[in-house]
Design a protein around this motif. Structure first.
Motif, PDB file in Angstrom:
ATOM      1  N   ASN A 121       0.798  -1.232   0.000  1.00 23.27           N
ATOM      2  CA  ASN A 121       0.000   0.000   0.000  1.00 23.27           C
ATOM      3  C   ASN A 121       0.832   1.284   0.000  1.00 23.27           C
ATOM      4  O   ASN A 121       0.445   2.264  -0.654  1.00 23.27           O
ATOM      5  CB  ASN A 121      -0.931  -0.018   1.221  1.00 23.27           C
ATOM      6  CG  ASN A 121      -1.716   1.267   1.358  1.00 23.27           C
ATOM      7  OD1 ASN A 121      -1.400   2.134   2.163  1.00 23.27           O
ATOM      8  ND2 ASN A 121      -2.752   1.409   0.550  1.00 23.27           N
ATOM      9  N   LYS A 151       7.694   6.441   3.961  1.00 21.41           N
ATOM     10  CA  LYS A 151       7.381   5.215   3.209  1.00 21.41           C
ATOM     11  C   LYS A 151       6.377   5.470   2.072  1.00 21.41           C
ATOM     12  O   LYS A 151       6.392   4.774   1.073  1.00 21.41           O
ATOM     13  CB  LYS A 151       6.871   4.137   4.176  1.00 21.41           C
ATOM     14  CG  LYS A 151       7.987   3.658   5.126  1.00 21.41           C
ATOM     15  CD  LYS A 151       7.564   2.583   6.069  1.00 21.41           C
ATOM     16  CE  LYS A 151       6.667   3.063   7.205  1.00 21.41           C
ATOM     17  NZ  LYS A 151       7.286   4.019   8.155  1.00 21.41           N
ATOM     18  N   VAL A 152       5.528   6.480   2.229  1.00 16.41           N
ATOM     19  CA  VAL A 152       4.605   6.860   1.157  1.00 16.41           C
ATOM     20  C   VAL A 152       5.231   7.978   0.298  1.00 16.41           C
ATOM     21  O   VAL A 152       5.203   7.933  -0.931  1.00 16.41           O
ATOM     22  CB  VAL A 152       3.252   7.338   1.742  1.00 16.41           C
ATOM     23  CG1 VAL A 152       2.336   7.896   0.659  1.00 16.41           C
ATOM     24  CG2 VAL A 152       2.561   6.195   2.494  1.00 16.41           C
ATOM     25  N   ASP A 171      11.540  16.911   4.632  1.00 16.70           N
ATOM     26  CA  ASP A 171      11.092  15.993   5.682  1.00 16.70           C
ATOM     27  C   ASP A 171      11.681  16.483   6.991  1.00 16.70           C
ATOM     28  O   ASP A 171      12.831  16.942   7.034  1.00 16.70           O
ATOM     29  CB  ASP A 171      11.542  14.547   5.398  1.00 16.70           C
ATOM     30  CG  ASP A 171      10.788  13.560   6.274  1.00 16.70           C
ATOM     31  OD1 ASP A 171       9.937  12.831   5.745  1.00 16.70           O
ATOM     32  OD2 ASP A 171      11.016  13.534   7.517  1.00 16.70           O
ATOM     33  N   LEU A 176      16.233  11.384   6.497  1.00 12.76           N
ATOM     34  CA  LEU A 176      15.383  11.071   5.342  1.00 12.76           C
ATOM     35  C   LEU A 176      15.495  12.145   4.270  1.00 12.76           C
ATOM     36  O   LEU A 176      15.510  11.853   3.077  1.00 12.76           O
ATOM     37  CB  LEU A 176      13.922  10.921   5.776  1.00 12.76           C
ATOM     38  CG  LEU A 176      13.552   9.611   6.456  1.00 12.76           C
ATOM     39  CD1 LEU A 176      12.060   9.601   6.773  1.00 12.76           C
ATOM     40  CD2 LEU A 176      13.899   8.424   5.569  1.00 12.76           C
ATOM     41  N   PRO A 229      -2.154  11.946   0.523  1.00 12.14           N
ATOM     42  CA  PRO A 229      -2.693  10.821   1.270  1.00 12.14           C
ATOM     43  C   PRO A 229      -2.559  11.008   2.785  1.00 12.14           C
ATOM     44  O   PRO A 229      -3.149  10.261   3.570  1.00 12.14           O
ATOM     45  CB  PRO A 229      -1.828   9.640   0.801  1.00 12.14           C
ATOM     46  CG  PRO A 229      -0.546  10.246   0.360  1.00 12.14           C
ATOM     47  CD  PRO A 229      -0.873  11.626  -0.133  1.00 12.14           C
ATOM     48  N   ILE A 231      -2.774  11.755   6.622  1.00 10.83           N
ATOM     49  CA  ILE A 231      -3.892  11.929   7.558  1.00 10.83           C
ATOM     50  C   ILE A 231      -3.308  12.333   8.906  1.00 10.83           C
ATOM     51  O   ILE A 231      -2.423  11.633   9.398  1.00 10.83           O
ATOM     52  CB  ILE A 231      -4.678  10.601   7.723  1.00 10.83           C
ATOM     53  CG1 ILE A 231      -5.154  10.084   6.361  1.00 10.83           C
ATOM     54  CG2 ILE A 231      -5.841  10.758   8.691  1.00 10.83           C
ATOM     55  CD1 ILE A 231      -5.672   8.640   6.402  1.00 10.83           C
ATOM     56  N   GLU A 250      -8.107  11.356   0.388  1.00 11.61           N
ATOM     57  CA  GLU A 250      -9.091  10.298   0.638  1.00 11.61           C
ATOM     58  C   GLU A 250      -8.342   9.235   1.435  1.00 11.61           C
ATOM     59  O   GLU A 250      -7.160   9.001   1.180  1.00 11.61           O
ATOM     60  CB  GLU A 250      -9.591   9.809  -0.744  1.00 11.61           C
ATOM     61  CG  GLU A 250     -10.681   8.767  -0.757  1.00 11.61           C
ATOM     62  CD  GLU A 250     -10.143   7.400  -0.468  1.00 11.61           C
ATOM     63  OE1 GLU A 250     -10.879   6.598   0.101  1.00 11.61           O
ATOM     64  OE2 GLU A 250      -8.965   7.124  -0.781  1.00 11.61           O
TER      65      GLU A 250
END
Ligand code: NAD
Ligand code: 2YJ
Ligand code: MG
Length: 264
Positions: A121, A151-152, A171, A176, A229, A231, A250
């Motif tokens: 994912n 990771k995303v 970041d 990172l 993405p 949240i 979303e």
């Protein structure tokens, strides 16, 4: 790692429909169209078996139900197993599942049992949100701001670099950030306190952090898309409205669509 909550997943169909109309306005294609174009695949009634997983923090209320709704929305024939874990996996295969969807606290995977393809994912989510951002019809340049390179975010930023964008990135974790600078050639740019007079505005912003309010007004250009993405949301509703930002955000469906199309 942040876990989804049942509150994040409330009205998932409505959230997906709203995200779909934004994606259509921003890119001219809907989410299906982008996945189809990007991966070169189309679902053909592949049966998707969704296996609830009890390990770690356990079953998240409405997680499997949301995946079932999402798979259906994108044209897959899906079902949730009665049993969780190993027994659920056995049940899914016995009942004809061609693709398995399941998640524990660390990994959310899609595995196509027929062709052996497997998807995670996090990179799938980063790449598809970056792909959506890269297709912004009103972009004023090929410059992008990428905030959150974990990771995303890292695979998303890598995708933008690969597509020929000039990627400014940040970041909060210096290691990172340095990794993105050295391995991707990202230009370090802290949106909250840019160095010297390097204040820039962007029409394309890609954000993937677990923090709120990471994108200040000072970096938002007049016609701006924020594809995120992350949240909670990168900007407040007030700021979104004030700056007329197109917000692609979303909690589960876009990333899951990316996983499913990627294993076809
Ligand atoms: P991660 O921990 O690997 O990466 C997040 C990164 O954000 C970290 O490297 C952290 O240092 C950085 N960060 C935190 N605050 C920051 C700030 N103010 N400015 C810049 N960088 C900052 O997490 P991840 O797995 O990459 O997930 C990122 C977010 O995406 C999480 O909120 C996760 O829940 C969410 N997520 C959403 C979907 C979806 O479908 N919408 C899918 C997967 C993950
Ligand atoms: O089956 C269930 O209901 C639970 N085991 C689902 C767990 C979902 N996992 C997560 O939300 C983790 N953050 C890992 C997935 C990364 C994608 N956000
Ligand atoms: Mg998503």
């Amino acid at each position: 790692m942040a876990l989804l909550t049942p509150e994040d997943l409330e009205n998932i169909n409505k959230q997906l429909q709203e995200a779909d109309s934004t994606v259509r306005r921003v890119t001219g294609l809907d989410i299906k169209g982008i996945c189809k174009d990007f991966y070169g695949t189309t679902p053909c009634c592949e049966k998707v078996g969704i296996v609830p997983v009890t390990s770690g923090n356990g079953i998240i209320g409405s997680f499997s139900e949301s995946l079932n709704a999402i798979a259906g929305y994108f044209g897959f024939d899906s079902f949730i197993t009665d049993m969780p874990d190993v027994s659920g996996y056995y049940e899914a295969v016995k009942n004809g599942a061609r693709i398995i969807l399941m998640a524990d606290d660390n990994t959310f995977l899609a595995h196509n049992l027929k062709n052996g393809k497997i998807a995670n994912n996090q990179p799938c989510t980063g790449i598809i949100y970056a792909e959506i951002a890269s297709r912004y019809l009103k972009a004023d340049s090929k410059e992008v701001l990428a905030v959150g390179l974990g990771k995303v975010g890292f695979p998303g930023a890598a995708h933008l670099v690969q597509k020929g964008f000039k990627v400014y990135g940040y970041d909060a974790d210096r290691t990172l950030l340095e990794k993105s600078v050295s391995s991707l050639g990202i230009i370090p740019f802290n949106p909250v306190s840019p160095e010297g007079d390097r204040q820039r505005k962007f029409s394309i912003i890609f954000e993937a952090t677990p923090c709120a309010d990471t994108i200040p007004e000072s970096v938002i250009s007049e016609n701006c898309v924020i594809s995120t993405p992350g949240i909670p949301c990168a900007i407040s509703k007030e700021l979104q409205k004030k700056c007329g930002v197109e917000l692609v955000m979303e909690p589960l469906g876009i990333g899951t669509a990316s996983m499913l199309y990627s294993v076809l």
